[in-house]
Design a protein around this motif. Structure first.
Motif, short mmCIF file in Angstrom:
data_model
loop_
_atom_site.label_atom_id
_atom_site.label_comp_id
_atom_site.label_asym_id
_atom_site.label_seq_id
_atom_site.Cartn_x
_atom_site.Cartn_y
_atom_site.Cartn_z
N GLU A 188 0.85 -1.19 0.00
CA GLU A 188 0.00 0.00 0.00
C GLU A 188 0.88 1.24 0.00
OE1 GLU A 188 -2.38 0.45 3.44
OE2 GLU A 188 -0.73 0.27 4.85
N PHE A 189 0.29 2.34 -0.50
CA PHE A 189 0.98 3.62 -0.47
C PHE A 189 0.76 4.25 0.91
CE2 PHE A 189 0.32 3.07 -5.04
CZ PHE A 189 1.60 3.34 -5.50
N VAL A 190 1.83 4.84 1.44
CA VAL A 190 1.74 5.47 2.75
C VAL A 190 1.78 6.98 2.66
CG1 VAL A 190 2.70 3.49 3.96
CG2 VAL A 190 4.24 5.23 3.07
N THR A 191 1.90 7.52 1.46
CA THR A 191 1.87 8.97 1.29
C THR A 191 0.44 9.45 1.42
OG1 THR A 191 3.75 8.79 -0.21
CG2 THR A 191 2.53 10.88 -0.20
N GLU A 192 0.23 10.48 2.23
CA GLU A 192 -1.11 10.97 2.49
C GLU A 192 -1.67 11.70 1.27
OE1 GLU A 192 -2.87 10.32 5.09
OE2 GLU A 192 -1.27 9.24 6.13
N TYR A 194 -3.42 10.40 -1.34
CA TYR A 194 -3.50 9.65 -2.59
C TYR A 194 -4.19 8.31 -2.31
CZ TYR A 194 -0.18 12.95 -4.63
OH TYR A 194 0.43 14.09 -5.10
N ARG A 196 -4.56 4.38 -1.92
CA ARG A 196 -3.60 3.55 -1.20
C ARG A 196 -3.20 2.30 -1.97
NH1 ARG A 196 -3.01 5.68 3.67
NH2 ARG A 196 -1.84 3.87 4.42
N THR A 197 -3.82 2.02 -3.13
CA THR A 197 -3.48 0.81 -3.88
C THR A 197 -2.86 1.17 -5.21
OG1 THR A 197 -5.64 0.65 -4.95
CG2 THR A 197 -5.39 -0.39 -2.78
N PHE A 217 5.63 3.55 -1.44
CA PHE A 217 4.90 2.30 -1.48
C PHE A 217 5.61 1.29 -0.60
CE2 PHE A 217 3.97 -1.89 -3.30
CZ PHE A 217 2.58 -1.87 -3.31
#
Length: 808
Positions: A188-192, A194, A196-197, A217
């Motif tokens: 998963e993406f951890v950048t806020e 956006y 998450r997949t 990611f």
């Protein structure tokens, strides 16, 4: 050809492509027999000027150029350009790249004038630029550390460079056509801000055409499940020559090491601010679990050696395993509202990681687990166990160093908390022993009290209260406050309380008692003197001592009080009228130089008096006046039981528990002795009064059913009245009080107290008071503005039913 096609040609076919470059067709004798428009543009010669001329005429360094078109096989590629110098029609020399390729000969051999080879020429700058681009493209495909992958509009892999293939860990042919999320199902993406997949991010790029840059990611390599990796990913949409969307390009760079380093730094910063915020050992242990989960470990437990948890010094390790208490546990799987467990005993079997760590005194690690000892001064305090998830992995060197730093910081904070716990426990024990454990039953008043130590980090403070039984069924009420906290404040409080009790037994008036206490507090304490003085250094805790002292007499219903810098009491009469007496404040104890004044009030039976310290009514969020108003509202229901009023006052004024200062509350409800309990007479100061006093006392004892006490009482009355007649003037007063004991009082206008002494064998007197002292429980003297009172106290006979209960 449009601009896009031109760019495409330049990018992939290059300047030496025959469809773009300057070309000349040569025969077997290297005579020009064909000249392209591009050749005219490059060298300036028109076809009619170039055809028929030898090729060497266009290249001054023919020997260099000759290598470019001679000796090549028919299969030589057109990309094998050589450097040469060409002459322009206007005489300029041009650096060029030249290549040649033989043409297939016609059947029958070479024919004069027939095409033999083709010469291709391009400007050197254009060729070098193209070769640089080609090298770049080749590097991106084979050498770049950045993973490049191309997905079609169905988000399936269509191409990947070497770095992309290495990240996947499989040959490209084995995952071509695989959807993005199938490669990283748990990532998963951890950048806020956006999605998450992977699918969601690429679908957004396909729909909007807006590139997405530098998303972090987190996932596992598809071919090698293990610790999570972190990639910095960017996505942009791809189009063909006609602008048709082809798919999405992904570039990804593994930043796991950098991410882990930053995460470790963040953990250390968090540890510095979040571990050790309290001086509670259990809370400190929980703080390291909150910092480490889930960013460093999935589960963290903290076990402390049992004596350490009690505040004791950690014992040096001797290879044995001491008893442990599990004080904190945290897991990434815990629900957000999970309630922390309380401490409980824990035992580890021999051979386990914690057992080995305790036995050896060092850090022990294995797959997915690491145990780090908590140490203070080389002695073991406990253990911290870090556990990862289900995927096999071992904590690396950097993680071991981070864990050691976290545990070292925690150990320092725990040791500070342990020292505080030890001092705080000792201070609480001292204060608990110095404060009244229970208040003896008093005929003068009903009593209820509450004492709540502060939650200040410095520990307990110096607030105190007391209820002191005095002669004549009177009672002394005291409440005080020593500024400061800790053992020294508690010890000072204890000395002051003891001094007040000693002075109260002298039956001093409240203002005189405070004056004497002020003198003692103001005296410097000498080393080992045991005095109640203040210090002269920065640790002075007695400066600012406040005190309120009151004496209530249930016979006269008079209450006399004085205060030294303390808040006045609250008084509620039986009708419900509440007021704060206008009692002169007086200076705090120890300052000296100013007098104390007493106030005398008459309190009807059933009056409610509240004595308290400022910690009860004052707080950082509420001033004194607001607190006094709350207290007045609670006391307005004065008819309720005293215990209930105490509870309500604490709940209203301290709803969140202990405040920043100690809080003491003493509630008393006044009583009056029944008229059947008091007998009083006025006698003249003459010898005949002695016999009259004996007869009056004997008759009263007979009426009360206390004939058993007649002998001792007659002797006491005779001695006391005789002394009064001999040494005083004015009328005498005899009073008998039947309360919890039998009290006999003789008052006169003199101020000289009789002294108990041993008479010599030849002395004719001096034995009476000595004999009286042997027959009664206690005796003493108290002074009034009009003289003195000598009193004695006798216990009732064993079977005597006792006196009536005083009325409220």
């Amino acid at each position: 050809m449009n601009a896009w096609n031109a760019a495409e040609s330049a990018d992939f076919r290059g300047p030496l492509d025959v469809t773009r470059a300057a070309t000349a067709v040569l025969d077997a004798q290297d005579l020009v027999i064909g000249w392209s428009p591009a050749a005219q543009r490059l060298l300036g010669y028109r076809p009619e000027e170039a055809v028929g001329r030898p090729c060497e005429s266009f290249f001054p360094a023919a020997e260099a150029a000759g290598d470019a078109w001679s000796g090549q096989s028919a299969k030589a590629p057109l990309s094998s350009g050589r450097l040469a110098t060409a002459r322009h029609r206007d005489g300029r020399l041009l650096p060029v790249a030249v290549t040649s390729c033989p043409l297939e000969p016609a059947s029958g051999g070479s024919v004069p004038g027939a095409p033999a080879r083709i010469l291709v020429v391009a400007g050197l700058a254009a060729q070098q630029e193209w070769e640089s681009r080609q090298a770049m493209l080749h590097g991106l495909a084979t050498q770049s550390p950045v993973g490049l992958g191309i997905y079609d509009t169905d988000l399936r892999v269509t191409w990947g460079n070497a770095a992309f293939v290495r990240e996947i860990g499989l040959p490209l042919r084995e995952f071509l056509g695989t959807r993005a999320e199938a490669l990283y199902p748990d990532g998963e993406f951890v950048t806020e801000g956006y999605p998450r997949t992977l699918d969601a991010v690429m679908e957004q790029v396909l729909e909007t055409g807006e590139p997405v840059l530098d998303l972090h990611f987190v996932g596992q390599q598809p071919s090698e499940p293990g610790p999570d990796h972190v990639w910095s990913c960017s996505y942009y949409r791809l189009h063909d020559a006609h602008g048709q969307v082809l798919g999405v390009c992904e570039d990804a760079f593994d930043i796991t090491d950098r991410y882990q380093a930053q995460r470790r730094l963040n953990l250390l910063v968090a540890a510095g601010t979040r571990i050790g915020t309290t001086l509670d050992m259990t809370a400190t242990a929980r703080e390291i679990t909150e910092v480490a989960v889930p960013d460093f470990a999935r589960t963290v437990t903290v076990d402390l050696v049992h004596p350490v948890l009690e505040g004791e010094e950690p014992a040096p390790g001797d290879g044995t395993v001491p008893p442990l208490v599990r004080v904190a546990t945290r897991s990434a799987d815990d629900p957000p509202d999970a309630v922390p467990h309380g401490p409980y005993r824990i035992e580890y079997p021999p051979g386990s990681l914690p057992y080995r760590s305790l036995s050896s005194g060092g850090m022990v690690r294995a797959e997915n687990s690491m145990v780090v000892p908590l140490r203070a001064g080389g002695a073991p305090m406990g253990l911290v166990t870090f556990t990862r998830g289900t995927h096999p992995s071992v904590f690396d060197k950097g993680e071991v160093e981070l864990a050691d730093e976290l545990v070292t910081r925690t150990a320092v904070c725990l040791d500070n908390a342990r020292r505080f716990t030890r001092e705080h426990t000792a201070a609480l024990a001292l204060q608990r022993n110095l404060l009244p454990q229970h208040v003896p039953e008093q005929s003068a008043v009903d009593v209820a009290y509450r004492y709540l130590p502060s939650d200040d980090r410095a520990g307990v403070g110096g607030d105190w209260f007391d209820v002191i039984g005095l002669s004549g069924t009177r009672v002394g009420l005291v409440v005080g406050d020593v500024v400061g906290h800790g053992l020294e404040a508690a010890a000072t409080m204890g000395r002051l309380r003891t001094t007040v009790r000693a002075l109260a037994q002298l039956d001093l008036s409240p203002d005189e008692l405070l004056s004497r206490l002020d003198d003692l507090v103001g005296q410097p304490a000498e080393e080992g003197s045991g005095q109640v003085g203040t210090h002269t250094g920065p640790d002075d805790v007695a400066t600012g001592v406040t005190c309120l002292y009151a004496v209530y007499d249930p016979v006269s219903r008079r209450c006399t009080m004085a205060r030294a810098g303390h808040l006045p009491p609250a008084v509620v009469d039986p009708s419900g009228t509440m007021f704060f007496p206008e009692l002169p404040a007086g200076p705090p104890l120890g300052l000296g130089g100013l007098p104390f004044e007493s106030l005398d009030l008459e309190l009807p039976p059933g009056s409610l008096v509240a004595l308290f310290t400022d910690g009860l009514v004052e707080s950082p969020h509420r001033d004194v006046d607001e607190g006094l108003a709350v207290l007045a509202r609670v006391l307005g229901e004065h008819h309720r039981p005293l215990e209930e009023l105490c509870d309500r006052a604490m709940a209203e004024l301290l709803p969140d528990g202990p405040a920043a200062d100690d809080s003491a509350l003493l509630l008393v409800r006044t009583r009056e002795l029944d008229a059947r309990q008091v007998a009083a007479w006025e006698l003249p100061a003459e010898p005949a009064a002695v016999g009259a006093a004996r007869e009056l006392a004997t008759a009263q004892l007979r009426e009360w059913g206390l004939e058993e006490l007649s002998y001792a009482t007659e002797l006491a009355v005779s001695e006391l009245v005789t002394n009064a007649v001999r040494h005083a003037s004015g009328p005498l007063h005899l009073r008998l009080l039947r309360d919890l004991t039998l009290l006999t009082e003789v008052s006169d206008t003199g101020h000289t107290s009789p002294h108990l002494r041993h008479a010599a064998s030849e002395d004719e007197g001096g034995r009476g008071l000595f004999i009286v002292a042997q027959l009664v429980q206690r005796w003493g003297t108290r002074y009034t503005p009009y003289g003195k009172t000598i009193w004695t106290e006798q216990a009732f006979p064993p079977r005597y039913p006792g006196a009536p209960r005083p009325v409220a």
